[in-house]
Structure formats: structure tokens, C-alpha cells
Design an enzyme around this catalytic site. Structure first.
Site, PDB file in Angstrom:
ATOM      1  N   ARG A 154       0.960  -1.279   0.117  1.00 48.84           N
ATOM      2  CA  ARG A 154      -0.026   0.024   0.050  1.00 48.84           C
ATOM      3  C   ARG A 154       0.957   1.471   0.002  1.00 48.84           C
ATOM      4  O   ARG A 154       0.971   1.949  -1.018  1.00 48.84           O
ATOM      5  CB  ARG A 154      -0.980  -0.112   1.154  1.00 48.84           C
ATOM      6  CG  ARG A 154      -2.109   1.100   1.076  1.00 48.84           C
ATOM      7  CD  ARG A 154      -1.710   2.456   1.536  1.00 48.84           C
ATOM      8  NE  ARG A 154      -1.203   2.533   2.962  1.00 48.84           N
ATOM      9  CZ  ARG A 154      -0.742   3.739   3.436  1.00 48.84           C
ATOM     10  NH1 ARG A 154      -0.543   4.592   2.649  1.00 48.84           N
ATOM     11  NH2 ARG A 154      -0.255   3.387   4.761  1.00 48.84           N
ATOM     12  N   ASP A 155       1.513   1.588   0.896  1.00 54.49           N
ATOM     13  CA  ASP A 155       2.168   2.907   1.053  1.00 54.49           C
ATOM     14  C   ASP A 155       3.433   2.940   0.162  1.00 54.49           C
ATOM     15  O   ASP A 155       3.743   3.942  -0.271  1.00 54.49           O
ATOM     16  CB  ASP A 155       2.982   2.810   2.701  1.00 54.49           C
ATOM     17  CG  ASP A 155       3.468   4.292   2.781  1.00 54.49           C
ATOM     18  OD1 ASP A 155       3.468   5.023   2.175  1.00 54.49           O
ATOM     19  OD2 ASP A 155       4.003   4.472   4.081  1.00 54.49           O
ATOM     20  N   HIS A 168       6.318   4.582  12.459  1.00 48.65           N
ATOM     21  CA  HIS A 168       6.470   4.735  11.020  1.00 48.65           C
ATOM     22  C   HIS A 168       7.301   5.541  10.454  1.00 48.65           C
ATOM     23  O   HIS A 168       7.190   6.796  10.383  1.00 48.65           O
ATOM     24  CB  HIS A 168       4.911   4.842  10.502  1.00 48.65           C
ATOM     25  CG  HIS A 168       4.828   5.132   8.912  1.00 48.65           C
ATOM     26  ND1 HIS A 168       3.990   3.831   8.539  1.00 48.65           N
ATOM     27  CD2 HIS A 168       5.334   5.526   8.053  1.00 48.65           C
ATOM     28  CE1 HIS A 168       3.902   4.105   7.297  1.00 48.65           C
ATOM     29  NE2 HIS A 168       4.795   5.036   6.943  1.00 48.65           N
ATOM     30  N   HIS A 189      10.165   7.154   7.775  1.00 54.97           N
ATOM     31  CA  HIS A 189      10.918   7.270   6.533  1.00 54.97           C
ATOM     32  C   HIS A 189      12.282   7.371   6.787  1.00 54.97           C
ATOM     33  O   HIS A 189      12.731   8.018   7.694  1.00 54.97           O
ATOM     34  CB  HIS A 189      10.004   8.269   5.725  1.00 54.97           C
ATOM     35  CG  HIS A 189       8.552   7.981   5.326  1.00 54.97           C
ATOM     36  ND1 HIS A 189       8.095   8.103   4.161  1.00 54.97           N
ATOM     37  CD2 HIS A 189       7.548   7.255   6.081  1.00 54.97           C
ATOM     38  CE1 HIS A 189       6.731   7.572   4.175  1.00 54.97           C
ATOM     39  NE2 HIS A 189       6.479   6.925   5.304  1.00 54.97           N
ATOM     40  N   CYS A 245       5.387   9.940   0.124  1.00 54.78           N
ATOM     41  CA  CYS A 245       4.298  10.837   0.376  1.00 54.78           C
ATOM     42  C   CYS A 245       4.063  11.605  -0.902  1.00 54.78           C
ATOM     43  O   CYS A 245       4.705  12.557  -1.032  1.00 54.78           O
ATOM     44  CB  CYS A 245       3.984  11.509   1.567  1.00 54.78           C
ATOM     45  SG  CYS A 245       2.521  12.316   1.979  1.00 54.78           S
ATOM     46  N   ASN A 250       9.653   4.403   2.916  1.00 52.86           N
ATOM     47  CA  ASN A 250       9.943   3.850   4.275  1.00 52.86           C
ATOM     48  C   ASN A 250      11.016   3.276   4.615  1.00 52.86           C
ATOM     49  O   ASN A 250      11.872   2.777   3.706  1.00 52.86           O
ATOM     50  CB  ASN A 250       8.569   2.723   4.447  1.00 52.86           C
ATOM     51  CG  ASN A 250       7.277   3.447   4.277  1.00 52.86           C
ATOM     52  OD1 ASN A 250       6.703   3.704   5.366  1.00 52.86           O
ATOM     53  ND2 ASN A 250       6.785   3.342   2.894  1.00 52.86           N
TER      54      ASN A 250
END
Length: 308
Positions: free
Chosen positions: A15-16, A207, A209, A240, A249
Site C-alpha cells: 500500500r504505502d 512509522h 521514513h 508521500c 519507508n
């Protein structure tokens, strides 16, 4: 060093990681990759997002992905949803749990979901209540916890307020996002010192990055505070779309290598996972920053040369 004996690594690459890749990844490839990830020992995979295709065209095949993957016992297959419309689609695709998201930054929140923080709460509250009524757990994401590309530093009090609101509404866990990879170990320590005064470590996840190469250092700080859940993406995929310059990430395999060396158990087979990371590296049209993946490719090349 006093750190937990075991942690949960939540894989968010499908997803991310894929929501902001340079090229479109075919649906069949996503499915094959998720199936491969599911066999590595991971206990949680965020497989897609049920967001309007206009906002995330790369994930417009979310329903097909969710319906066609091979689900492994003991693995939670989750999806991101922005509102009850997205939730309805996620429920129809029978995801195991959903995640809602908002920012600690007013400006980033408006850029990301076109709403103020105040306007966002009722939308997420409806999602959380509706999901709970169907027996689905809900996770919460808070972006720009350590800094915003538009507002700069975000106060810990603001982060506390957003976290408290989400937990009060019923999310079981809040993932604290370093959206632009700006956090450093001292700041991470200060933020967690404040947050763990009001919330248990079981309610918080991290979370990070890796824009500035600080994600693993910040992870160690999280471990010393007793945090036991960390998000990461295979290969270091991600970024993002509403934070210019934000890279991916922290790479899951880099995180796994560090944790293994520290004696912290994850239940994930590193060898199998690095193969899954290599698979997606071959697909996406961009270089991935994972250090362990680079080592893996180098070793593979040395083996090939040794045989030739």
C-alpha cells in the site's frame, strides 16, 4: 541495552510503497508479491487502499487484489480507508482490518484529504463505529508527527490531542508517522517520553521514513521506550505524494537485519523476505534504497561470476 525481546513488524509496502511508484505495477504482479510476502512469516500486510482512483490511481485495483490473494493462516490482510464509502468497498472485499488516517498538521491534512482536522474527526468516527459493528478492528495513522513540509515543527501537544481523539473513538493502535523522514534520535526520544506518559506502549506504533538515513537510529530509540510495533516496506518503497522530497519507508529487510543482530525476535524469515524484496525491486521502475537488498544483489552476482 534494555529492549523488547519480540516486536511486530507490519509490512506496508503493497500500500504505502506502491501508491507513489514511478510506474504502474500490474495487478497480477501485486497479487503474486503479496502471496510471496505472506509466506515469509510476516503477521501483518497492508495490501491496498480503498481510496478514490483519482487520488491514488496506482491502487485502483484494490478490490481485485484483496479478493484474489492467497491468504495465509495467521496473517492479517489490512487496507487503508478514508471514509465509509471506502470502508464499504473494503468490507465487500473481506479485508481483515482497516486503517484510517489523518495528520497532526492542519496544512498537510488539508493537502492530503482536503479537510481540516476538525472536519476529519466525524468522518473517521463514522468509519470506526461502522467497522466495529461488523467486527473489524481499526488502526489509526497520524502523519507529520515529527515535522511537516508546510508548517515545520509540530507540537507534541497537537500530536497528543490527535492520538487521544483516535484512541477514544476506538482505534486499537496509533501509528506515529515521520512522513518526511525528518526525525532524529533526540527528537524521537523527546516525543516518546511525552506520549508514553499518557498512552501505553501497546497503543503506539512507529512509522519511520528514511529520507535522511535516520530511520534505524530512531527505531532503536523506540525500542528503548518499549515500543513493540514498527511499520516498514520491502526494499524501502514509498513516499508521500503530498510531501515533496519524502523518500520511502525504512526498508523491512534492513529493519529485520538490525533486529536479528540485536537479538530481537520478529518471527519473519529473513532469507525468504529478502527474496520477496528482490522480486518487487525487479518490477518497479525506480532504484530502491535498501542496504540489505544491495548486499543481496552483490552476493548473487558474485555467485554467478564464480560459476562462470
Amino acid at each position: 541495552m534494555d529492549v523488547p525481546e519480540r516486536v511486530t513488524v507490519k509490512e506496508v509496502g503493497p500500500r504505502d510503497g506502491l501508491q507513489n511508484t514511478a510506474g504502474t505495477v500490474p495487478t497480477a504482479t501485486k497479487i503474486a508479491w503479496i502471496n510471496q510476502l505472506g509466506k515469509t512469516g510476516v503477521s501483518y500486510i497492508e495490501i491496498t487502499a480503498f481510496v478514490h482512483p483519482k487520488w491514488l490511481p496506482a491502487l485502483s485495483d484494490g478490490a481485485e487484489v484483496a479478493c484474489r490473494i492467497q491468504r495465509e493462516p495467521g496473517v492479517t490482510y489490512a487496507a487503508l480507508v478514508p471514509n465509509v464509502t471506502g470502508l464499504a468497498r473494503a468490507l465487500e472485499a473481506n479485508v481483515d482490518e482497516v486503517a484510517v488516517f489523518m495528520s497532526a498538521s492542519e496544512t498537510h491534512n488539508r493537502k492530503n484529504i482536503n479537510k481540516s482536522l476538525k472536519e476529519t474527526y466525524p468522518v473517521l468516527d463514522e468509519v470506526i463505529r461502522t467497522a466495529a459493528a461488523t467486527g473489524k478492528k481499526v488502526r489509526g495513522y497520524v502523519s507529520t508527527v515529527f515535522g511537516c513540509p508546510y508548517e515545520g515543527e509540530i507540537s507534541v501537544e497537537r500530536v497528543k490531542a490527535v492520538t487521544d481523539r483516535l484512541l477514544t473513538m476506538g482505534v486499537y493502535e496509533v501509528s506515529l508517522g515521520d512522513t518526511i523522514g525528518i526525525a532524529d534520535p533526540r527528537q524521537t526520544n523527546e516525543v516518546l517520553t511525552e506520549l508514553t506518559r499518557d498512552f501505553s506502549t501497546e497503543q503506539l506504533a512507529l512509522h519511520f521514513h528514511d529520507t535522511r538515513g535516520m530511520a534505524l537510529a530512531n527505531t532503536i530509540v523506540g525500542l528503548t521506550h518499549g515500543i513493540t510495533t514498527f511499520d516498514s516496506a520491502a526494499g524501502g518503497l514509498g513516499g508521500c505524494p503530498y510531501a515533496k522530497g519524502a523518500t520511502g519507508n525504512v526498508a523491512t529487510e534492513d529493519l529485520l537485519y538490525m533486529l536479528e543482530k540485536m537479538g530481537v525476535s520478529t518471527g519473519i524469515d529473513f532469507s525468504r523476505f529478502i527474496e520477496a524484496a528482490a522480486y518487487i525491486d525487479d518490477i518497479v521502475q525506480q532504484p530502491l534504497p535498501s542496504r540489505q537488498l544491495s548486499m543481496y544483489f552483490r552476493e548473487q552476482e558474485e555467485k554467478r561470476q564464480g560459476r562462470s
